[in-house]
Design an enzyme around this catalytic site. Structure first.
Site, PDB file in Angstrom:
ATOM      1  N   GLY A 145      -5.492  -8.385  -7.349  1.00  0.00           N
ATOM      2  CA  GLY A 145      -5.479  -7.681  -6.063  1.00  0.00           C
ATOM      3  C   GLY A 145      -6.791  -6.938  -5.848  1.00  0.00           C
ATOM      4  O   GLY A 145      -7.677  -6.982  -6.713  1.00  0.00           O
TER       5      GLY A 145
ATOM      6  N   ALA B 182       1.615  -4.584  -6.603  1.00  0.00           N
ATOM      7  CA  ALA B 182       2.524  -4.066  -5.572  1.00  0.00           C
ATOM      8  C   ALA B 182       2.798  -5.143  -4.535  1.00  0.00           C
ATOM      9  O   ALA B 182       2.059  -6.128  -4.444  1.00  0.00           O
ATOM     10  CB  ALA B 182       1.900  -2.849  -4.876  1.00  0.00           C
TER      11      ALA B 182
ATOM     12  N   LYS C 123       7.836   2.220  -1.739  1.00  0.00           N
ATOM     13  CA  LYS C 123       6.810   2.897  -2.533  1.00  0.00           C
ATOM     14  C   LYS C 123       7.303   4.276  -2.976  1.00  0.00           C
ATOM     15  O   LYS C 123       7.062   4.700  -4.104  1.00  0.00           O
ATOM     16  CB  LYS C 123       5.502   3.020  -1.748  1.00  0.00           C
ATOM     17  CG  LYS C 123       4.786   1.700  -1.470  1.00  0.00           C
ATOM     18  CD  LYS C 123       4.310   0.970  -2.715  1.00  0.00           C
ATOM     19  CE  LYS C 123       3.164   1.675  -3.407  1.00  0.00           C
ATOM     20  NZ  LYS C 123       2.680   0.876  -4.580  1.00  0.00           N
TER      21      LYS C 123
ATOM     22  N   LEU D  39      -7.519  -3.625  -5.774  1.00  0.00           N
ATOM     23  CA  LEU D  39      -7.767  -2.582  -6.768  1.00  0.00           C
ATOM     24  C   LEU D  39      -7.989  -3.208  -8.141  1.00  0.00           C
ATOM     25  O   LEU D  39      -8.887  -2.792  -8.887  1.00  0.00           O
ATOM     26  CB  LEU D  39      -6.598  -1.579  -6.808  1.00  0.00           C
ATOM     27  CG  LEU D  39      -6.725  -0.503  -7.886  1.00  0.00           C
ATOM     28  CD1 LEU D  39      -7.996   0.325  -7.710  1.00  0.00           C
ATOM     29  CD2 LEU D  39      -5.497   0.411  -7.903  1.00  0.00           C
TER      30      LEU D  39
ATOM     31  N   THR E 245       1.145   5.511  -1.783  1.00  0.00           N
ATOM     32  CA  THR E 245       0.547   5.361  -0.455  1.00  0.00           C
ATOM     33  C   THR E 245       0.809   6.550   0.473  1.00  0.00           C
ATOM     34  O   THR E 245       1.812   7.255   0.330  1.00  0.00           O
ATOM     35  CB  THR E 245       1.130   4.079   0.193  1.00  0.00           C
ATOM     36  OG1 THR E 245       0.729   4.011   1.554  1.00  0.00           O
ATOM     37  CG2 THR E 245       2.646   4.058   0.159  1.00  0.00           C
TER      38      THR E 245
ATOM     39  N   THR F 193       2.389  -5.402  -0.824  1.00  0.00           N
ATOM     40  CA  THR F 193       1.607  -4.589   0.115  1.00  0.00           C
ATOM     41  C   THR F 193       1.656  -5.084   1.564  1.00  0.00           C
ATOM     42  O   THR F 193       0.931  -4.557   2.415  1.00  0.00           O
ATOM     43  CB  THR F 193       0.137  -4.508  -0.339  1.00  0.00           C
ATOM     44  OG1 THR F 193      -0.380  -5.840  -0.448  1.00  0.00           O
ATOM     45  CG2 THR F 193      -0.020  -3.799  -1.661  1.00  0.00           C
TER      46      THR F 193
ATOM     47  N   TYR G 219       8.222  -0.713   3.577  1.00  0.00           N
ATOM     48  CA  TYR G 219       7.150  -0.622   2.568  1.00  0.00           C
ATOM     49  C   TYR G 219       7.043   0.813   2.032  1.00  0.00           C
ATOM     50  O   TYR G 219       7.074   1.040   0.821  1.00  0.00           O
ATOM     51  CB  TYR G 219       5.817  -1.077   3.182  1.00  0.00           C
ATOM     52  CG  TYR G 219       4.608  -0.739   2.351  1.00  0.00           C
ATOM     53  CD1 TYR G 219       4.318  -1.423   1.179  1.00  0.00           C
ATOM     54  CD2 TYR G 219       3.731   0.294   2.743  1.00  0.00           C
ATOM     55  CE1 TYR G 219       3.196  -1.102   0.412  1.00  0.00           C
ATOM     56  CE2 TYR G 219       2.617   0.613   1.987  1.00  0.00           C
ATOM     57  CZ  TYR G 219       2.352  -0.079   0.831  1.00  0.00           C
ATOM     58  OH  TYR G 219       1.244   0.248   0.071  1.00  0.00           O
TER      59      TYR G 219
HETATM   60  N1  LIG Z   1      -4.185  -1.866   0.661  1.00  0.00           N
HETATM   61  C1  LIG Z   1      -4.009  -0.672   1.202  1.00  0.00           C
HETATM   62  O1  LIG Z   1      -4.463  -0.384   2.315  1.00  0.00           O
HETATM   63  C2  LIG Z   1      -3.247   0.379   0.458  1.00  0.00           C
HETATM   64  C3  LIG Z   1      -3.052   1.636   1.059  1.00  0.00           C
HETATM   65  C4  LIG Z   1      -2.371   2.619   0.343  1.00  0.00           C
HETATM   66  C5  LIG Z   1      -1.893   2.344  -0.923  1.00  0.00           C
HETATM   67  N2  LIG Z   1      -2.075   1.115  -1.476  1.00  0.00           N
HETATM   68  C6  LIG Z   1      -1.548   0.857  -2.813  1.00  0.00           C
HETATM   69  O2  LIG Z   1      -2.639   0.567  -3.658  1.00  0.00           O
HETATM   70  C7  LIG Z   1      -2.231  -0.332  -4.690  1.00  0.00           C
HETATM   71  C8  LIG Z   1      -3.217  -1.482  -4.778  1.00  0.00           C
HETATM   72  O3  LIG Z   1      -3.229  -2.151  -3.520  1.00  0.00           O
HETATM   73  P1  LIG Z   1      -4.138  -3.430  -3.249  1.00  0.00           P
HETATM   74  O4  LIG Z   1      -4.690  -3.285  -1.878  1.00  0.00           O
HETATM   75  O5  LIG Z   1      -5.042  -3.673  -4.399  1.00  0.00           O
HETATM   76  O6  LIG Z   1      -3.019  -4.570  -3.195  1.00  0.00           O
HETATM   77  P2  LIG Z   1      -3.181  -6.140  -3.176  1.00  0.00           P
HETATM   78  O7  LIG Z   1      -4.585  -6.544  -2.944  1.00  0.00           O
HETATM   79  O8  LIG Z   1      -2.122  -6.655  -2.249  1.00  0.00           O
HETATM   80  O9  LIG Z   1      -2.819  -6.551  -4.662  1.00  0.00           O
HETATM   81  C9  LIG Z   1      -1.529  -6.460  -5.158  1.00  0.00           C
HETATM   82  C10 LIG Z   1      -1.454  -7.320  -6.395  1.00  0.00           C
HETATM   83  O10 LIG Z   1      -0.125  -7.202  -6.919  1.00  0.00           O
HETATM   84  C11 LIG Z   1       0.208  -8.450  -7.469  1.00  0.00           C
HETATM   85  N3  LIG Z   1       1.648  -8.608  -7.607  1.00  0.00           N
HETATM   86  C12 LIG Z   1       2.575  -8.807  -6.647  1.00  0.00           C
HETATM   87  N4  LIG Z   1       3.800  -8.945  -7.200  1.00  0.00           N
HETATM   88  C13 LIG Z   1       3.626  -8.804  -8.543  1.00  0.00           C
HETATM   89  C14 LIG Z   1       4.502  -8.844  -9.655  1.00  0.00           C
HETATM   90  N5  LIG Z   1       5.808  -9.046  -9.508  1.00  0.00           N
HETATM   91  N6  LIG Z   1       3.978  -8.676 -10.890  1.00  0.00           N
HETATM   92  C15 LIG Z   1       2.659  -8.477 -11.062  1.00  0.00           C
HETATM   93  N7  LIG Z   1       1.778  -8.450 -10.059  1.00  0.00           N
HETATM   94  C16 LIG Z   1       2.263  -8.611  -8.815  1.00  0.00           C
HETATM   95  C17 LIG Z   1      -0.371  -9.462  -6.501  1.00  0.00           C
HETATM   96  O11 LIG Z   1      -0.536 -10.688  -7.167  1.00  0.00           O
HETATM   97  P3  LIG Z   1      -0.361 -12.093  -6.394  1.00  0.00           P
HETATM   98  O12 LIG Z   1      -1.417 -12.080  -5.330  1.00  0.00           O
HETATM   99  O13 LIG Z   1      -0.569 -13.096  -7.454  1.00  0.00           O
HETATM  100  O14 LIG Z   1       1.022 -12.065  -5.824  1.00  0.00           O
HETATM  101  C18 LIG Z   1      -1.697  -8.818  -6.140  1.00  0.00           C
HETATM  102  O15 LIG Z   1      -2.723  -9.283  -6.976  1.00  0.00           O
HETATM  103  C19 LIG Z   1      -0.795  -0.716  -4.339  1.00  0.00           C
HETATM  104  O16 LIG Z   1       0.086   0.058  -5.099  1.00  0.00           O
HETATM  105  C20 LIG Z   1      -0.651  -0.355  -2.882  1.00  0.00           C
HETATM  106  O17 LIG Z   1       0.689  -0.044  -2.549  1.00  0.00           O
HETATM  107  C21 LIG Z   1      -2.767   0.137  -0.817  1.00  0.00           C
END
Ligand SMILES: NC(=O)c1ccc[n+]([C@@H]2O[C@H](COP(=O)([O-])OP(=O)(O)OC[C@H]3O[C@@H](n4cnc5c(N)ncnc54)[C@H](OP(=O)(O)O)[C@@H]3O)[C@@H](O)[C@H]2O)c1
Length: 280
Positions: free
Chosen positions: A10, A61, A130, A12, A102, A63, A126
């Site tokens: 992902g 997560a 969370k 992060l 989040t 997301t 969502y």
């Molecule tokens: N993006 C935002 O704007 C935002 C804002 C606030 C908070 N956050 C929080 O920040 C954190 C990181 O977000 P991000 O933007 O890096 O998210 P992201 O790019 O969507 O990455 C999430 C990762 O989680 C993996 N995943 C999903 N299901 C899984 C499972 N069962 N076991 C293991 N891995 C799994 C996905 O893998 P696959 O692709 O292989 O499914 C993906 O690589 C999350 O906790 C999110 O809630 C994000």
């Protein structure tokens, strides 16, 4: 020191992989969703007994904010049962759990930055999952950091910055909402902050807010993205009512960062500065 990262593909997760070579005293173990499915307790147990991590960063997560409205069970499985499994296995191995949450745990009805003491009240599936994930961790394992962040973007993965740049290559005019206020967070800044917390060895567990400094609307964010990249486009500010989405989003979700800055002696870049330094 061994630091295990879940969800390593992902944004992060990739940001943590990007900065890992700068921290030579840490042995990072990066697990994507295929190597470690956090919804499987057995899978978590096997990986933890193999690597015996001192810290686990949960960057995994569900997301997809809007999609979560139509598949709440899947969102719950990943955002609640996943962290629950990790908290249990961290407890068994005496591993500190660093979990990312989040700004969407808040309803957005405030007009001053949200502190860690404000009462969450999510407006969609969502945000609810969370929040439930945070609660599950708090009930199971005290050695945790829960870091609430907002509007995450980077050179990796899918995010608002990349969507704007793609749309600009396809259209002459783009409309972006100007009545939702928050703060962009550069995922590489977030990754460095997480590692600084680990190496601080302060062990002051609990919930912390983190984003870049300042505040803006999505329209302001888009405007700055185009300005920095010298893109000329007709950018129109629109109200949220003109851009209906399945999930309701908080109107205001700026996070107060005093707690994390004071506890870990951090300095945080403004969102404009970090955006300028983000490679494409
Ligand atoms: N993006 C935002 O704007 C935002 C804002 C606030 C908070 N956050 C929080 O920040 C954190 C990181 O977000 P991000 O933007 O890096 O998210 P992201 O790019 O969507 O990455 C999430 C990762 O989680 C993996 N995943 C999903 N299901 C899984 C499972 N069962 N076991 C293991 N891995 C799994 C996905 O893998 P696959 O692709 O292989 O499914 C993906 O690589 C999350 O906790 C999110 O809630 C994000």
């Amino acid at each position: 020191m061994v630091v295990l990262v879940t969800g390593s593909s992902g944004q992060l997760g990739q940001s943590l992989q990007f900065i890992a070579p700068n921290y030579t005293n840490i042995e990072f173990v990066f697990c994507d969703s295929k190597t470690l499915d956090i919804t499987s307790f057995n899978n978590c147990e096997t990986i933890f007994s193999k690597y015996k991590p001192d810290f686990c960063i949960n960057a995994a997560a569900y997301t997809a904010v809007d999609k979560a409205e139509s598949e709440p069970e899947i969102a719950f499985e990943i955002n609640v049962n996943g962290p629950k499994n990790l908290a249990k296995v961290c407890k068994l191995n005496n591993t500190v759990l660093i979990h990312i949450s989040t700004d969407f745990v808040f309803d957005g009805n405030k007009s001053l930055p949200y502190t860690e003491k404000d009462i969450p009240n999510p407006t969609g599936v969502y945000g609810q999952t969370k929040l439930d994930g945070e609660i599950a961790i708090q009930q199971i394992w005290n050695k945790h950091y829960i870091i609430r962040t907002s509007w995450v973007y980077s050179q990796f993965g899918n995010n608002f910055m990349k969507t704007m740049l793609r749309l600009a290559s396809e259209r002459d005019t783009i409309s972006v909402v100007n009545d939702q206020i928050g703060t962009p967070t550069n995922a590489v800044d977030l990754a460095n902050t997480i590692v600084k917390i680990i190496i601080s060895k302060k062990l002051k567990f609990g919930i912390y807010n983190y984003s870049n400094e300042g505040q803006c609307s999505w329209y302001d964010f888009a405007k700055k993205i185009f300005e920095i990249n010298n893109i000329t486009i007709n950018l129109l500010p629109i109200p949220t009512t003109s851009f209906p989405t399945p999930a309701k989003r908080p109107k205001f979700s700026v996070l107060d960062k005093s707690e994390i800055k004071n506890t870990f002696d951090l300095e945080i870049n403004s969102w404009e500065e970090s955006l300028k330094n983000t490679p494409l």
